[in-house]
Design a protein around this motif. Structure first.
Motif, PDB file in Angstrom:
ATOM      1  N   UNK A 164       0.834  -1.199   0.000  1.00  8.64           N
ATOM      2  CA  UNK A 164       0.000   0.000   0.000  1.00  8.64           C
ATOM      3  C   UNK A 164       0.873   1.255   0.000  1.00  8.64           C
ATOM      4  N   UNK A 165       0.728   2.084  -1.037  1.00  7.99           N
ATOM      5  CA  UNK A 165       1.401   3.381  -1.176  1.00  7.99           C
ATOM      6  C   UNK A 165       2.925   3.293  -1.282  1.00  7.99           C
ATOM      7  N   UNK A 166       3.485   2.104  -1.617  1.00  8.62           N
ATOM      8  CA  UNK A 166       4.942   2.020  -1.709  1.00  8.62           C
ATOM      9  C   UNK A 166       5.416   0.840  -2.554  1.00  8.62           C
ATOM     10  N   UNK A 167       6.624   0.986  -3.087  1.00  9.77           N
ATOM     11  CA  UNK A 167       7.343  -0.123  -3.727  1.00  9.77           C
ATOM     12  C   UNK A 167       8.715  -0.127  -3.080  1.00  9.77           C
ATOM     13  N   UNK A 168       9.140  -1.277  -2.556  1.00  8.99           N
ATOM     14  CA  UNK A 168      10.463  -1.337  -1.942  1.00  8.99           C
ATOM     15  C   UNK A 168      11.310  -2.408  -2.626  1.00  8.99           C
TER      16      UNK A 168
ATOM     17  N   UNK B 163      10.003   3.675  -3.492  1.00  8.88           N
ATOM     18  CA  UNK B 163       9.080   4.749  -3.848  1.00  8.88           C
ATOM     19  C   UNK B 163       7.963   4.723  -2.809  1.00  8.88           C
ATOM     20  N   UNK B 164       7.706   5.875  -2.172  1.00 11.91           N
ATOM     21  CA  UNK B 164       6.682   5.938  -1.133  1.00 11.91           C
ATOM     22  C   UNK B 164       5.788   7.154  -1.364  1.00 11.91           C
ATOM     23  N   UNK B 165       4.481   6.926  -1.365  1.00  8.45           N
ATOM     24  CA  UNK B 165       3.511   8.015  -1.456  1.00  8.45           C
ATOM     25  C   UNK B 165       3.047   8.321  -0.034  1.00  8.45           C
ATOM     26  N   UNK B 166       2.989   9.603   0.316  1.00  3.60           N
ATOM     27  CA  UNK B 166       2.549   9.991   1.663  1.00  3.60           C
ATOM     28  C   UNK B 166       1.162   9.442   1.964  1.00  3.60           C
ATOM     29  N   UNK B 167       1.010   8.913   3.174  1.00  3.08           N
ATOM     30  CA  UNK B 167      -0.255   8.383   3.649  1.00  3.08           C
ATOM     31  C   UNK B 167      -0.455   8.871   5.077  1.00  3.08           C
TER      32      UNK B 167
END
Length: 136
Positions: free
Chosen positions: A82-86, A105-109
């Motif tokens: 959820x909201x990220x790829x690591x 890549x991280x989207x703010x949550x």
């Protein structure tokens, strides 16, 4: 759709693109994050979040809104959540004269309109999510 031990694999450009975009959408990531071309295969293991994308050629894409050149290798792998790829492999963003690999890549949550790109060499870039909307 072919399933092997919980894997979902799509072959071919049209099916592969649909699946890649579907995964980005499902996990709350911007739809234009992976501008792929001539996709051969996209795979996903739901139990671990592991995904892979194979495309015919390396793709370089310029995100116009932020003037950022990004290189996508013929094979891209990572763990989507959820909201990220690591543990991302196969994606590099041009920084001055260097091409450091993007590792996470991280989207703010909760959403702030910001997305963060982290590289294994310690470079972190915070950009606007809108720059990675579909069609950018």
């Amino acid at each position: 759709m072919e399933e092997k031990e919980g894997d979902i694999v799509k072959r071919g450009d049209e099916e592969g693109m649909k699946m890649a975009i579907g995964l980005l959408e499902e996990f709350g990531l911007p739809m234009g994050l992976l501008p792929l071309a001539d996709v051969i295969e996209v795979g996903f293991v739901r139990s671990t979040g592991y995904m892979w994308i194979v495309q015919k050629n390396k793709v370089e894409h310029n995100f116009k809104m932020i003037s950022k050149l990004v290189s996508y290798d013929t094979e891209i792998t990572g763990y989507i959540d959820q909201m990220r790829i690591k543990n991302l492999k196969g994606v590099k963003a041009k920084e001055l004269m260097l091409w450091p690999p993007v590792n996470e890549i991280v989207v703010d949550d909760p959403p702030t309109g910001k997305i963060h790109f982290k590289s294994i060499v310690g470079v972190t870039n915070t950009l606007l999510v809108d720059a990675f909307a579909a069609g950018q």
